[in-house]
Design a protein around this motif. Structure first.
Motif, PDB file in Angstrom:
ATOM      1  N   VAL A  30       0.842  -1.204   0.000  1.00  0.00           N
ATOM      2  CA  VAL A  30       0.000   0.000   0.000  1.00  0.00           C
ATOM      3  C   VAL A  30       0.872   1.248   0.000  1.00  0.00           C
ATOM      4  N   ALA A  31       1.895   1.259   0.867  1.00  0.00           N
ATOM      5  CA  ALA A  31       2.789   2.419   0.955  1.00  0.00           C
ATOM      6  C   ALA A  31       3.544   2.648  -0.347  1.00  0.00           C
ATOM      7  N   SER A  32       3.697   1.601  -1.138  1.00  0.00           N
ATOM      8  CA  SER A  32       4.388   1.701  -2.426  1.00  0.00           C
ATOM      9  C   SER A  32       3.447   2.065  -3.570  1.00  0.00           C
ATOM     10  N   GLY A  33       2.175   2.258  -3.254  1.00  0.00           N
ATOM     11  CA  GLY A  33       1.210   2.653  -4.269  1.00  0.00           C
ATOM     12  C   GLY A  33       0.495   1.505  -4.959  1.00  0.00           C
ATOM     13  N   VAL A  34       0.647   0.295  -4.451  1.00  0.00           N
ATOM     14  CA  VAL A  34      -0.008  -0.865  -5.036  1.00  0.00           C
ATOM     15  C   VAL A  34      -1.457  -0.939  -4.551  1.00  0.00           C
ATOM     16  N   ASP A  35      -2.354  -1.329  -5.439  1.00  0.00           N
ATOM     17  CA  ASP A  35      -3.745  -1.573  -5.083  1.00  0.00           C
ATOM     18  C   ASP A  35      -3.787  -2.894  -4.320  1.00  0.00           C
ATOM     19  N   VAL A  36      -4.156  -2.857  -3.038  1.00  0.00           N
ATOM     20  CA  VAL A  36      -4.097  -4.040  -2.173  1.00  0.00           C
ATOM     21  C   VAL A  36      -5.480  -4.399  -1.637  1.00  0.00           C
ATOM     22  N   SER A  37      -5.780  -5.692  -1.708  1.00  0.00           N
ATOM     23  CA  SER A  37      -6.961  -6.255  -1.085  1.00  0.00           C
ATOM     24  C   SER A  37      -6.481  -7.331  -0.125  1.00  0.00           C
ATOM     25  N   LEU A  38      -6.696  -7.123   1.167  1.00  0.00           N
ATOM     26  CA  LEU A  38      -6.250  -8.050   2.208  1.00  0.00           C
ATOM     27  C   LEU A  38      -7.454  -8.830   2.732  1.00  0.00           C
ATOM     28  N   TRP A  39      -7.388 -10.155   2.590  1.00  0.00           N
ATOM     29  CA  TRP A  39      -8.459 -11.032   3.053  1.00  0.00           C
ATOM     30  C   TRP A  39      -8.051 -11.684   4.354  1.00  0.00           C
ATOM     31  N   LEU A  40      -8.891 -11.544   5.375  1.00  0.00           N
ATOM     32  CA  LEU A  40      -8.664 -12.144   6.682  1.00  0.00           C
ATOM     33  C   LEU A  40      -9.510 -13.398   6.781  1.00  0.00           C
ATOM     34  N   THR A  41      -8.837 -14.546   6.902  1.00  0.00           N
ATOM     35  CA  THR A  41      -9.545 -15.816   6.972  1.00  0.00           C
ATOM     36  C   THR A  41      -9.043 -16.601   8.176  1.00  0.00           C
ATOM     37  N   GLY A  42      -9.757 -17.638   8.542  1.00  0.00           N
ATOM     38  CA  GLY A  42      -9.353 -18.433   9.693  1.00  0.00           C
ATOM     39  C   GLY A  42      -9.189 -17.548  10.917  1.00  0.00           C
ATOM     40  N   GLU A  43      -8.148 -17.818  11.691  1.00  0.00           N
ATOM     41  CA  GLU A  43      -7.914 -17.056  12.925  1.00  0.00           C
ATOM     42  C   GLU A  43      -7.591 -15.583  12.663  1.00  0.00           C
ATOM     43  N   ALA A  44      -7.142 -15.258  11.465  1.00  0.00           N
ATOM     44  CA  ALA A  44      -6.873 -13.847  11.130  1.00  0.00           C
ATOM     45  C   ALA A  44      -8.171 -13.029  11.081  1.00  0.00           C
ATOM     46  N   SER A  45      -9.303 -13.704  10.963  1.00  0.00           N
ATOM     47  CA  SER A  45     -10.594 -12.994  10.923  1.00  0.00           C
ATOM     48  C   SER A  45     -10.789 -12.094  12.131  1.00  0.00           C
ATOM     49  N   TRP A  46     -10.246 -12.508  13.266  1.00  0.00           N
ATOM     50  CA  TRP A  46     -10.411 -11.723  14.492  1.00  0.00           C
ATOM     51  C   TRP A  46      -9.805 -10.330  14.385  1.00  0.00           C
ATOM     52  N   PHE A  47      -8.839 -10.124  13.491  1.00  0.00           N
ATOM     53  CA  PHE A  47      -8.208  -8.810  13.385  1.00  0.00           C
ATOM     54  C   PHE A  47      -9.103  -7.784  12.697  1.00  0.00           C
ATOM     55  N   GLY A  48     -10.248  -8.221  12.202  1.00  0.00           N
ATOM     56  CA  GLY A  48     -11.234  -7.285  11.689  1.00  0.00           C
ATOM     57  C   GLY A  48     -12.100  -6.689  12.785  1.00  0.00           C
ATOM     58  N   VAL A  49     -11.948  -7.188  14.004  1.00  0.00           N
ATOM     59  CA  VAL A  49     -12.744  -6.754  15.163  1.00  0.00           C
ATOM     60  C   VAL A  49     -11.962  -5.679  15.931  1.00  0.00           C
ATOM     61  N   PRO A  50     -12.624  -4.600  16.340  1.00  0.00           N
ATOM     62  CA  PRO A  50     -11.921  -3.557  17.101  1.00  0.00           C
ATOM     63  C   PRO A  50     -11.199  -4.121  18.324  1.00  0.00           C
ATOM     64  N   GLY A  51      -9.972  -3.669  18.535  1.00  0.00           N
ATOM     65  CA  GLY A  51      -9.182  -4.039  19.699  1.00  0.00           C
ATOM     66  C   GLY A  51      -8.358  -5.299  19.541  1.00  0.00           C
ATOM     67  N   ARG A  52      -8.671  -6.139  18.572  1.00  0.00           N
ATOM     68  CA  ARG A  52      -7.959  -7.421  18.442  1.00  0.00           C
ATOM     69  C   ARG A  52      -6.527  -7.239  17.923  1.00  0.00           C
ATOM     70  N   ALA A  53      -6.306  -6.341  16.981  1.00  0.00           N
ATOM     71  CA  ALA A  53      -4.947  -6.122  16.466  1.00  0.00           C
ATOM     72  C   ALA A  53      -4.050  -5.545  17.558  1.00  0.00           C
ATOM     73  N   GLU A  54      -4.627  -4.760  18.460  1.00  0.00           N
ATOM     74  CA  GLU A  54      -3.849  -4.177  19.565  1.00  0.00           C
ATOM     75  C   GLU A  54      -3.353  -5.252  20.527  1.00  0.00           C
ATOM     76  N   GLU A  55      -4.054  -6.372  20.600  1.00  0.00           N
ATOM     77  CA  GLU A  55      -3.670  -7.463  21.498  1.00  0.00           C
ATOM     78  C   GLU A  55      -2.521  -8.309  20.939  1.00  0.00           C
ATOM     79  N   PHE A  56      -2.239  -8.168  19.645  1.00  0.00           N
ATOM     80  CA  PHE A  56      -1.216  -8.972  18.984  1.00  0.00           C
ATOM     81  C   PHE A  56       0.162  -8.365  19.247  1.00  0.00           C
ATOM     82  N   SER A  57       1.112  -9.219  19.586  1.00  0.00           N
ATOM     83  CA  SER A  57       2.473  -8.746  19.836  1.00  0.00           C
ATOM     84  C   SER A  57       3.467  -9.764  19.300  1.00  0.00           C
ATOM     85  N   LEU A  58       4.482  -9.257  18.596  1.00  0.00           N
ATOM     86  CA  LEU A  58       5.551 -10.107  18.088  1.00  0.00           C
ATOM     87  C   LEU A  58       6.844  -9.309  18.198  1.00  0.00           C
TER      88      LEU A  58
END
Length: 120
Positions: A30-58
């Motif tokens: 996206v930052a490079s100007g590419v048209d991006v479509s990000l699909w969240l499936t399986g356990e990644a689906s939770w990151f579409g919910v408010p607050g869930r991405a904030e809980e992730f740490s790596l």
């Protein structure tokens, strides 16, 4: 003609490195100007919910919430219909700008001319 990128991320907290790599690549595109479509499936689906991405740490990785914000501002984010249903998520449960869509929409996106599809 510029190429578009459709990414499907299947990992969440259960595969943190794979998950973060997918979000990093999507945000970088996206930052490079590419048209991006990000699909969240399986356990990644939770990151579409408010607050869930904030809980992730790596360690040594950009915060997932920052990467998601970049994609939301410059691309599209979709939660898989079946994945949402299995988690009892509705459109009202998701962050503004995140949609729910299914296989027909995914196939349409990946089959469009000039698209590169990646799955993490």
């Amino acid at each position: 003609m510029s190429r578009a990128l459709v990414m499907k991320v299947t990992a969440g907290q259960d595969g943190p490195e794979r998950c973060n790599q997918a979000f990093t690549v999507a945000a970088t595109a996206v930052a490079s100007g590419v048209d991006v479509s990000l699909w969240l499936t399986g356990e990644a689906s939770w990151f579409g919910v408010p607050g869930r991405a904030e809980e992730f740490s790596l360690p040594h990785a950009a915060p997932l919430t920052d990467l998601l914000d970049i994609v939301l501002k410059g691309g599209r984010v979709t939660v898989c219909t079946q994945c949402a249903a299995r988690r009892e998520l509705t459109q009202d449960d998701l962050l503004p700008g995140v949609r729910i869509a299914g296989a027909p929409t995914f196939v349409e996106e990946v089959m469009a001319p000039g698209v590169q599809a990646l799955v993490y």
